[in-house]
Scaffold this motif. Structure first.
Motif, short mmCIF file in Angstrom:
data_model
loop_
_atom_site.label_atom_id
_atom_site.label_comp_id
_atom_site.label_asym_id
_atom_site.label_seq_id
_atom_site.Cartn_x
_atom_site.Cartn_y
_atom_site.Cartn_z
N TRP A 18 24.41 -27.30 -7.36
CA TRP A 18 24.21 -28.72 -7.05
C TRP A 18 22.78 -28.96 -6.58
CZ3 TRP A 18 27.85 -32.41 -7.95
CH2 TRP A 18 29.17 -31.99 -8.13
N THR A 19 22.27 -28.03 -5.78
CA THR A 19 20.92 -28.20 -5.23
C THR A 19 19.87 -28.21 -6.33
OG1 THR A 19 21.64 -27.02 -3.24
CG2 THR A 19 19.28 -27.25 -3.58
N SER A 20 20.00 -27.32 -7.30
CA SER A 20 19.00 -27.27 -8.37
C SER A 20 19.06 -28.52 -9.24
CB SER A 20 19.20 -26.01 -9.21
OG SER A 20 20.43 -26.05 -9.91
N VAL A 21 20.26 -29.05 -9.47
CA VAL A 21 20.39 -30.28 -10.26
C VAL A 21 19.69 -31.43 -9.54
CG1 VAL A 21 22.01 -31.99 -11.18
CG2 VAL A 21 22.52 -29.54 -11.37
N PHE A 22 19.93 -31.54 -8.25
CA PHE A 22 19.24 -32.58 -7.48
C PHE A 22 17.73 -32.39 -7.55
CE2 PHE A 22 17.07 -33.15 -3.35
CZ PHE A 22 16.93 -34.54 -3.39
N GLY A 23 17.27 -31.14 -7.37
CA GLY A 23 15.84 -30.87 -7.38
C GLY A 23 15.17 -31.29 -8.67
N GLU A 24 15.82 -30.99 -9.80
CA GLU A 24 15.26 -31.38 -11.09
C GLU A 24 15.23 -32.90 -11.24
OE1 GLU A 24 17.76 -29.49 -13.90
OE2 GLU A 24 17.08 -27.45 -13.42
N PRO A 56 15.47 -25.01 0.72
CA PRO A 56 16.93 -24.95 0.63
C PRO A 56 17.58 -26.21 0.07
CG PRO A 56 16.20 -24.01 2.70
CD PRO A 56 15.00 -24.63 2.07
N VAL A 57 16.97 -27.40 0.25
CA VAL A 57 17.59 -28.62 -0.27
C VAL A 57 17.08 -28.99 -1.65
CG1 VAL A 57 18.11 -29.55 2.01
CG2 VAL A 57 15.94 -30.14 0.89
N GLY A 58 16.20 -28.17 -2.24
CA GLY A 58 15.80 -28.39 -3.62
C GLY A 58 14.59 -29.28 -3.83
N LEU A 59 13.73 -29.43 -2.82
CA LEU A 59 12.56 -30.29 -2.97
C LEU A 59 11.30 -29.54 -3.41
CD1 LEU A 59 12.93 -32.71 0.09
CD2 LEU A 59 13.18 -33.27 -2.34
N THR A 60 11.45 -28.28 -3.79
CA THR A 60 10.28 -27.48 -4.16
C THR A 60 9.51 -28.10 -5.33
OG1 THR A 60 11.46 -25.48 -3.45
CG2 THR A 60 9.51 -25.18 -4.83
N ALA A 61 10.21 -28.43 -6.41
CA ALA A 61 9.53 -28.98 -7.58
C ALA A 61 8.87 -30.32 -7.26
CB ALA A 61 10.52 -29.14 -8.73
N PHE A 62 9.55 -31.15 -6.50
CA PHE A 62 8.97 -32.44 -6.11
C PHE A 62 7.69 -32.23 -5.31
CE2 PHE A 62 8.36 -36.29 -3.71
CZ PHE A 62 8.83 -37.32 -4.52
N ALA A 63 7.73 -31.29 -4.37
CA ALA A 63 6.57 -31.03 -3.52
C ALA A 63 5.40 -30.48 -4.33
CB ALA A 63 6.94 -30.06 -2.40
N GLU A 64 5.69 -29.64 -5.32
CA GLU A 64 4.62 -29.09 -6.15
C GLU A 64 3.96 -30.17 -6.99
OE1 GLU A 64 6.64 -26.08 -8.32
OE2 GLU A 64 6.51 -24.57 -6.69
N ARG A 65 4.75 -31.10 -7.49
CA ARG A 65 4.21 -32.14 -8.35
C ARG A 65 3.59 -33.30 -7.58
NH1 ARG A 65 8.51 -33.49 -13.07
NH2 ARG A 65 6.71 -34.72 -13.76
N PHE A 66 4.15 -33.58 -6.41
CA PHE A 66 3.69 -34.74 -5.64
C PHE A 66 3.48 -34.35 -4.18
CE2 PHE A 66 7.03 -35.98 -8.73
CZ PHE A 66 6.21 -36.49 -9.72
N PRO A 67 2.52 -33.48 -3.89
CA PRO A 67 2.35 -32.97 -2.53
C PRO A 67 2.03 -34.05 -1.49
CG PRO A 67 0.48 -32.38 -3.93
CD PRO A 67 1.54 -32.91 -4.83
N ASP A 68 1.45 -35.16 -1.93
CA ASP A 68 1.12 -36.23 -0.99
C ASP A 68 2.28 -37.19 -0.75
OD1 ASP A 68 -1.44 -35.20 -0.80
OD2 ASP A 68 -2.21 -36.46 -2.43
N ARG A 69 3.41 -36.90 -1.37
CA ARG A 69 4.56 -37.81 -1.24
C ARG A 69 5.79 -37.10 -0.66
NH1 ARG A 69 4.72 -39.75 -7.28
NH2 ARG A 69 6.85 -40.37 -6.71
N VAL A 70 5.57 -36.00 0.03
CA VAL A 70 6.69 -35.28 0.65
C VAL A 70 6.29 -34.85 2.05
CG1 VAL A 70 5.98 -33.07 -0.35
CG2 VAL A 70 8.36 -33.40 0.36
N TRP A 71 7.21 -34.98 2.99
CA TRP A 71 6.95 -34.62 4.39
C TRP A 71 8.10 -33.77 4.93
CZ3 TRP A 71 6.20 -39.50 2.41
CH2 TRP A 71 4.86 -39.94 2.37
N ASP A 72 7.74 -32.60 5.44
CA ASP A 72 8.68 -31.76 6.17
C ASP A 72 8.40 -31.99 7.65
OD1 ASP A 72 10.13 -29.80 7.44
OD2 ASP A 72 9.59 -28.20 6.06
#
Length: 633
Positions: free
Chosen positions: A318-324, A346-362
């Protein structure tokens, strides 16, 4: 026979020589690598606290002295040293918990493994000792990112208020939570790490001045009054001392003698003390050290030599589907941003963070801040997606209610690990979200049944800009797609018999269970309609009239039965005047023992056989003629 095999309790450590202690540390690491590879579990965090845990149990007298763990996934070494060395069923049904457990041992105090709570516990226990005039010690071990949580600092503020209340706080500083820890506190601790010679420098200066004839002692007295500024220049530990906390460190957390010495000094201090230990997550296992993402924070079953997974998932998680899908949405919509609380990977935001590093906050372990910050992002014209584990959203309920929903902010909360998660036990089951969130005005909840529905419903959620939305899904594989045969209102029809007796309302990933139930009921002559509401809050307006055409309604949900979807449907039926019996199948109001997800679901009756049996009995009772109250036996 290893030294570890001779350890039956903490007191066995006292007779060991320094060389034997070093060998014990090696034995423990080898044991953990092999044992956790067979069962899965939190490997990296425990490899990093071996020497620290040994030192704690040599200096303090557990269980008389209370050693508290935050977070509890760092307690494997503690378990080994307190007589629990059977890891054959770690996190499995009937085996050891992956967290501290009072049922297992008197050495375990806190079972709640939500981070940042340990200092509050420690504050309360230390106060209790003071009131009851007890002289045992309280030791709180906090780390793996937990100091980024606001509750920790609320507790520190209170702890520091009592200068004469003994309490030892061990900061296990491994620079990470799941991933590298970020934020201002992390930067401060990083500065402290560079000053390992600070204490020796000050001690040497003091010795020289006090031994200088005539002016030495007077000069030392003058400089002592200015030590605060000087210490901040050499090592900016003032953050802790400004709170009134004695600070010891930083200490090499893998130098057992140094850790013992620091803890012994802290034990003798008659007030709150922070002992700052530097440790390395994954220490002693090169594959973990090579894994920069999370240092083997948590692993599944694997080959210990090659790290090859032994149990391949039957389909995408489920996590990978959400991430994609969220990454694809991000490419289409520049206003979509992401927020998470110390679990980017763990929640699948890796790809989003790689593509849009200025639009993700941990934001660190700070779910409350994540929700409020998201309200600000939405008000500023963006659409934030806040991705956390379902169980952790409980901590931000007030912010979801009063900051997001009250202000009609378009924020999408994505809840991973919803429902029964299994192996991580009571504190990690995401079994309350659909109950807690039922009372939030305007909020909508989607519970997808498969990967395709997750993609659809996530896209529907981010289109809502005037109210909060929630998309929740369980752990593990998303399984095969379950296609609808029709649509009633917003509900997908998954199965429909002519002149159906029972309306089965399937919530989320339990669609397969409901379809299996319908097959068993058909074999018993009971016909069913199975619908998936897709959005379970609010209740679809077409559900009450559909229910009225059946003899019984059954709701099957992977959530607490108390206040959940079944409760909401029951209220909707009453409001619509639909006089039809309702049965709810869900999680009972209890804390669930750990085990595999399938085992836990079976234990609580969420299987086709159990549900079909209960529905058959209910239908038979309804068909049974009522007894004449005047008839004699």
């Amino acid at each position: 026979m290893t030294i570890l095999e001779h350890i039956r309790g903490p007191r066995d450590l006292s007779a060991l020589t320094r060389r034997e202690l070093d060998q014990l540390a090696t034995d423990i690491r080898e044991f953990l690598i092999q044992a956790v590879a067979r069962t899965g579990g939190h490997l990296g965090p425990n490899l990093g606290v071996v020497e620290l845990t040994i030192a704690l149990h040599r200096v303090f007298d557990s269980p008389r002295d209370r050693i508290l763990w935050d977070t509890g996934h760092q307690s494997y070494v503690h378990k080994l040293l307190t007589g629990r060395q059977d890891f054959s069923k770690l996190r499995g049904k009937g085996g050891l918990s992956g967290y501290p457990s009072r049922e297992e041992s008197d050495h375990d105090v806190i079972e709640n493994s939500h981070a940042s709570t340990v200092l509050g516990w420690a504050d309360g226990l230390a106060k209790a000792n003071q009131v009851l005039k007890k002289d045992d010690h309280v030791v709180a071990v906090i780390g793996d990112g937990a100091l980024t949580g606001g509750m920790a600092w609320e507790a520190l503020n209170n702890i520091a208020a009592a200068k004469d209340r003994p309490l030892v706080i061990v900061v296990n500083d491994n620079e990470r939570s799941y991933a590298p820890t970020i934020g201002g506190l992390a930067n401060h601790l990083a500065t402290l790490r560079t000053t390992d010679g600070y204490e020796r420098f000050l001690a040497r200066g003091k010795d020289i001045l006090q031994s200088t004839p005539v002016i030495g002692r007077a000069l030392y007295g003058s400089l002592h009054g200015a030590k605060k500024g000087f210490k901040d220049f050499v090592a900016p530990q003032g953050m802790f001392e400004d709170l009134g906390l004695k600070y010891v460190g930083p200490i090499d957390g893998h130098d057992s003698a140094a850790v013992e010495s620091a803890l012994a000094r802290a034990k003798c201090f008659h007030g709150p003390v922070i002992v700052h230990c530097l440790t390395e997550k994954g220490r002693g296992y090169q594959p973990a050290l090579d894994d920069e993402a999370d240092r083997f924070h948590s692993v599944g079953t694997m080959d210990a030599s090659t790290c090859t997974p032994l149990a391949a998932a039957p389909g995408p998680s489920w996590t990978s589907v959400f991430g994609e899908e969220i990454a694809a949405i991000g490419a289409e919509r520049p206003d979509v941003v992401a927020v998470t609380a110390a679990m980017l990977h763990p929640v699948g935001l890796t790809a989003f963070a790689e593509r849009f590093p200025d639009r993700v906050w941990d934001v660190g372990i700070a779910e409350q801040h994540a929700a409020v910050s998201a309200a600000g992002l939405a008000t500023g014209g963006l659409h934030p997606v806040v991705a956390v584990y379902a169980t952790f959203l409980n901590r931000a309920f007030d912010q979801v209610l009063m900051d997001v929903a009250l202000h009609k902010c378009g924020v999408t909360f994505v809840l991973d690990r919803a429902g029964v998660t299994g192996t991580d036990g009571a504190s990690h089951n995401g079994m309350w979200d659909m109950s807690v969130l039922q009372v939030v005005p305007g909020l909508r909840i989607a519970a997808p049944r498969d990967a395709d529905r997750l993609r659809e419903e996530l896209r529907e959620a981010v289109e809502v800009d005037d109210a909060p939305t929630v998309v929740r899904f369980p752990k593990e594989s998303a399984g095969e797609a379950i296609e609808a045969t029709g649509r009633i209102g917003g509900m997908d029809v998954l199965h429909r018999d002519e002149d159906a007796d029972v309306l089965l309302v399937s919530v989320g990933a339990l669609a397969g269970v409901c379809l299996g139930t319908a097959e068993l009921l058909r074999d018993r002559g009971i016909r069913c309609t199975v619908v998936d509401p897709r959005w379970v809050k609010p209740v679809d307006a077409q559900l009450p009239p559909l229910a009225a055409r059946h003899r019984l309604v059954a709701v099957v949900e992977d959530n607490s039965r108390s206040g959940g979807v079944g409760w909401a449907i029951g209220q909707a039926l009453r409001d619509a005047g639909a006089d039809v019996p309702l049965r709810t199948f869900g999680i009972p109001e209890q804390f669930l023992a750990h085990g595999k997800r399938g085992e836990v679901l079976a234990d609580i009756g969420l299987t086709p056989v159990e549900i079909a049996g209960a529905i058959s009995a209910a239908m038979a009772a309804e068909d049974r003629p009522a007894e004449d109250p005047g008839k004699e036996n």
